[in-house]
Design a protein around this motif. Structure first.
Motif, PDB file in Angstrom:
ATOM      1  N   PHE A 107       0.833  -1.197   0.000  1.00 43.96           N
ATOM      2  CA  PHE A 107       0.000   0.000   0.000  1.00 43.96           C
ATOM      3  C   PHE A 107       0.871   1.252   0.000  1.00 43.96           C
ATOM      4  O   PHE A 107       0.347   2.358   0.099  1.00 43.96           O
ATOM      5  CB  PHE A 107      -0.910   0.013   1.231  1.00 43.96           C
ATOM      6  N   GLU A 108       2.178   1.088  -0.095  1.00 49.73           N
ATOM      7  CA  GLU A 108       3.108   2.201   0.031  1.00 49.73           C
ATOM      8  C   GLU A 108       4.077   2.224  -1.154  1.00 49.73           C
ATOM      9  O   GLU A 108       4.715   1.200  -1.452  1.00 49.73           O
ATOM     10  CB  GLU A 108       3.902   2.070   1.333  1.00 49.73           C
ATOM     11  N   PRO A 109       4.267   3.346  -1.865  1.00 53.90           N
ATOM     12  CA  PRO A 109       3.541   4.600  -1.646  1.00 53.90           C
ATOM     13  C   PRO A 109       2.121   4.562  -2.214  1.00 53.90           C
ATOM     14  O   PRO A 109       1.265   5.319  -1.794  1.00 53.90           O
ATOM     15  CB  PRO A 109       4.394   5.628  -2.376  1.00 53.90           C
ATOM     16  N   ASP A 110       1.890   3.689  -3.211  1.00 56.02           N
ATOM     17  CA  ASP A 110       0.562   3.508  -3.778  1.00 56.02           C
ATOM     18  C   ASP A 110       0.232   2.018  -3.777  1.00 56.02           C
ATOM     19  O   ASP A 110       1.131   1.162  -3.785  1.00 56.02           O
ATOM     20  CB  ASP A 110       0.487   4.051  -5.211  1.00 56.02           C
ATOM     21  N   TYR A 111      -1.040   1.701  -3.811  1.00 56.06           N
ATOM     22  CA  TYR A 111      -1.451   0.303  -3.782  1.00 56.06           C
ATOM     23  C   TYR A 111      -1.043  -0.422  -5.065  1.00 56.06           C
ATOM     24  O   TYR A 111      -1.254   0.076  -6.171  1.00 56.06           O
ATOM     25  CB  TYR A 111      -2.963   0.203  -3.598  1.00 56.06           C
ATOM     26  N   ALA A 112      -0.435  -1.609  -4.922  1.00 54.82           N
ATOM     27  CA  ALA A 112      -0.020  -2.411  -6.064  1.00 54.82           C
ATOM     28  C   ALA A 112       0.117  -3.860  -5.619  1.00 54.82           C
ATOM     29  O   ALA A 112       0.347  -4.139  -4.435  1.00 54.82           O
ATOM     30  CB  ALA A 112       1.307  -1.908  -6.624  1.00 54.82           C
ATOM     31  N   PHE A 113      -0.029  -4.783  -6.586  1.00 57.90           N
ATOM     32  CA  PHE A 113       0.279  -6.175  -6.275  1.00 57.90           C
ATOM     33  C   PHE A 113       0.790  -6.890  -7.517  1.00 57.90           C
ATOM     34  O   PHE A 113       0.578  -6.458  -8.650  1.00 57.90           O
ATOM     35  CB  PHE A 113      -0.927  -6.917  -5.684  1.00 57.90           C
ATOM     36  N   HIS A 114       1.482  -8.009  -7.281  1.00 62.60           N
ATOM     37  CA  HIS A 114       1.971  -8.867  -8.365  1.00 62.60           C
ATOM     38  C   HIS A 114       1.688 -10.305  -7.981  1.00 62.60           C
ATOM     39  O   HIS A 114       2.138 -10.782  -6.937  1.00 62.60           O
ATOM     40  CB  HIS A 114       3.472  -8.684  -8.586  1.00 62.60           C
ATOM     41  N   LEU A 115       0.921 -10.997  -8.814  1.00 64.02           N
ATOM     42  CA  LEU A 115       0.613 -12.408  -8.630  1.00 64.02           C
ATOM     43  C   LEU A 115       1.457 -13.228  -9.587  1.00 64.02           C
ATOM     44  O   LEU A 115       1.365 -13.079 -10.811  1.00 64.02           O
ATOM     45  CB  LEU A 115      -0.875 -12.663  -8.891  1.00 64.02           C
ATOM     46  N   ASP A 116       2.316 -14.075  -9.039  1.00 66.66           N
ATOM     47  CA  ASP A 116       3.088 -15.040  -9.809  1.00 66.66           C
ATOM     48  C   ASP A 116       2.379 -16.370  -9.628  1.00 66.66           C
ATOM     49  O   ASP A 116       2.527 -17.030  -8.592  1.00 66.66           O
ATOM     50  CB  ASP A 116       4.527 -15.099  -9.285  1.00 66.66           C
ATOM     51  N   GLY A 117       1.535 -16.747 -10.602  1.00 65.12           N
ATOM     52  CA  GLY A 117       0.618 -17.841 -10.359  1.00 65.12           C
ATOM     53  C   GLY A 117       0.661 -18.950 -11.389  1.00 65.12           C
ATOM     54  O   GLY A 117       1.271 -18.844 -12.457  1.00 65.12           O
ATOM     55  N   THR A 118      -0.033 -20.033 -11.030  1.00 70.32           N
ATOM     56  CA  THR A 118      -0.257 -21.160 -11.918  1.00 70.32           C
ATOM     57  C   THR A 118      -1.720 -21.536 -11.790  1.00 70.32           C
ATOM     58  O   THR A 118      -2.216 -21.742 -10.675  1.00 70.32           O
ATOM     59  CB  THR A 118       0.617 -22.369 -11.535  1.00 70.32           C
ATOM     60  N   GLY A 119      -2.424 -21.618 -12.908  1.00 73.07           N
ATOM     61  CA  GLY A 119      -3.840 -21.939 -12.879  1.00 73.07           C
ATOM     62  C   GLY A 119      -4.097 -23.351 -13.354  1.00 73.07           C
ATOM     63  O   GLY A 119      -3.437 -23.845 -14.274  1.00 73.07           O
ATOM     64  N   GLY A 120      -5.058 -24.012 -12.725  1.00 78.86           N
ATOM     65  CA  GLY A 120      -5.510 -25.318 -13.176  1.00 78.86           C
ATOM     66  C   GLY A 120      -4.390 -26.306 -13.391  1.00 78.86           C
ATOM     67  O   GLY A 120      -3.630 -26.624 -12.486  1.00 78.86           O
ATOM     68  N   THR A 121      -4.246 -26.786 -14.629  1.00 78.69           N
ATOM     69  CA  THR A 121      -3.268 -27.817 -14.937  1.00 78.69           C
ATOM     70  C   THR A 121      -1.920 -27.202 -15.288  1.00 78.69           C
ATOM     71  O   THR A 121      -1.426 -27.313 -16.417  1.00 78.69           O
ATOM     72  CB  THR A 121      -3.759 -28.701 -16.093  1.00 78.69           C
ATOM     73  N   ASP A 122      -1.326 -26.529 -14.311  1.00 75.36           N
ATOM     74  CA  ASP A 122       0.049 -26.025 -14.416  1.00 75.36           C
ATOM     75  C   ASP A 122       0.252 -25.047 -15.567  1.00 75.36           C
ATOM     76  O   ASP A 122       1.218 -25.140 -16.328  1.00 75.36           O
ATOM     77  CB  ASP A 122       1.037 -27.188 -14.526  1.00 75.36           C
ATOM     78  N   ILE A 123      -0.649 -24.093 -15.709  1.00 73.94           N
ATOM     79  CA  ILE A 123      -0.507 -23.046 -16.710  1.00 73.94           C
ATOM     80  C   ILE A 123      -0.027 -21.778 -16.004  1.00 73.94           C
ATOM     81  O   ILE A 123      -0.766 -21.163 -15.239  1.00 73.94           O
ATOM     82  CB  ILE A 123      -1.836 -22.783 -17.438  1.00 73.94           C
ATOM     83  N   PRO A 124       1.236 -21.365 -16.209  1.00 74.22           N
ATOM     84  CA  PRO A 124       1.776 -20.210 -15.490  1.00 74.22           C
ATOM     85  C   PRO A 124       1.303 -18.886 -16.077  1.00 74.22           C
ATOM     86  O   PRO A 124       1.027 -18.785 -17.275  1.00 74.22           O
ATOM     87  CB  PRO A 124       3.290 -20.369 -15.650  1.00 74.22           C
ATOM     88  N   PHE A 125       1.219 -17.885 -15.217  1.00 70.80           N
ATOM     89  CA  PHE A 125       0.880 -16.540 -15.660  1.00 70.80           C
ATOM     90  C   PHE A 125       1.303 -15.553 -14.584  1.00 70.80           C
ATOM     91  O   PHE A 125       1.566 -15.924 -13.443  1.00 70.80           O
ATOM     92  CB  PHE A 125      -0.618 -16.395 -15.947  1.00 70.80           C
TER      93      PHE A 125
END
Length: 257
Positions: A107-125
């Motif tokens: 939340f500092e200095p501005d709100y931000a996020f980063h998702l390093d993810g894998t969906g379902g059957t191992d599909i990265p994004f």
């Protein structure tokens, strides 16, 4: 729904939720093992409270949380939001058949996020929210989300942001909690210094249908974990969120398209 939006939703299902094909399932195929129920009484090993910063005091919005209490959803959502904002930054680890990965947020200095993810059957994004915009990278470069665009990739990015929000966006997590009218705090702690708080009935938030939601907070109101059994964009499953590294510095930069 417009045809373009429908196509984007199907593409999202394949790219993020990991559906191998959009054809009806073979009714003769063996049934998949059901996702674990999130209502188990045993707290995950990862929810052991960690030391909070010296002088930390729970926000006033958390005052009603005590053993055996029934808490209004709006109040509980405000409590979780206020704690995360006060801590300033952290990480959410995600596990489950629908989505896995880690979310760094600040939340500092501005709100931000980063998702390093894998969906379902191992599909990265990768999914970002930086400078007021979402970006999605499915391995061929980041695309800025725009639900109103005629560009199919931008629509898919917008759908991905909607899909992932209940799991990865701390602001959306608080809104999801607030959507349940009432929550019950267990009379006995799930573990030493841990409140087990469960939604009292199934509920709906935006396009998300929630069957059960179990939230665990430390005695100082710090979020520890959440187990959510839900259906989103037609895909059902249980996702566990574990809150980590709260208060530790996080730096997130916008991707390049």
């Amino acid at each position: 729904m417009k045809v373009a939006r429908a196509a984007a939703a199907l593409a999202l299902a394949a790219a993020i939720a990991g559906c191998a094909a959009q054809t009806p399932p073979d009714e003769t195929a063996p049934e998949e093992t059901a996702a674990p129920s999130p209502t188990a009484e045993t707290a995950p090993a990862t929810v052991t409270p960690t030391p909070t910063p010296s002088g930390w005091t729970a926000p006033d919005s958390c005052a009603g949380i005590e053993a055996g209490a029934t808490v209004d959803g709006a109040d509980l959502g405000a409590c979780v939001q206020d704690v995360l904002v006060a801590q300033g930054s952290g990480r959410i680890s995600l596990s489950g058949p629908m989505l896995r990965g880690t979310v760094d947020f600040t939340f500092e200095p501005d709100y931000a996020f980063h998702l390093d993810g894998t969906g379902g059957t191992d599909i990265p994004f990768d999914l970002w929210f930086v400078d007021g915009a979402h970006w999605l990278d499915r391995g061929d470069g980041a695309v800025e989300a725009d639900a109103s665009s005629d560009d199919r990739d931008q629509q898919i990015a917008a759908e991905a942001a909607d899909y992932a929000a209940p799991f990865s966006d701390p602001r959306a997590i608080a809104e999801l909690i607030a959507a349940s009218p009432a929550w019950e705090v267990a009379a006995e702690p799930a573990a030493a210094g841990v409140y087990r708080i469960a939604s009292t009935a199934p509920f709906r938030w935006n396009e998300v249908d929630v069957d059960t939601f179990v939230l665990r907070l430390a005695s100082d109101a710090t979020p520890l974990s959440a187990e959510v059994a839900l259906t989103v964009h037609g895909f059902a499953g249980t996702v566990t969120q574990t809150f980590e590294r709260l208060g530790q510095p996080v730096e997130i930069t916008a991707p390049t398209g």
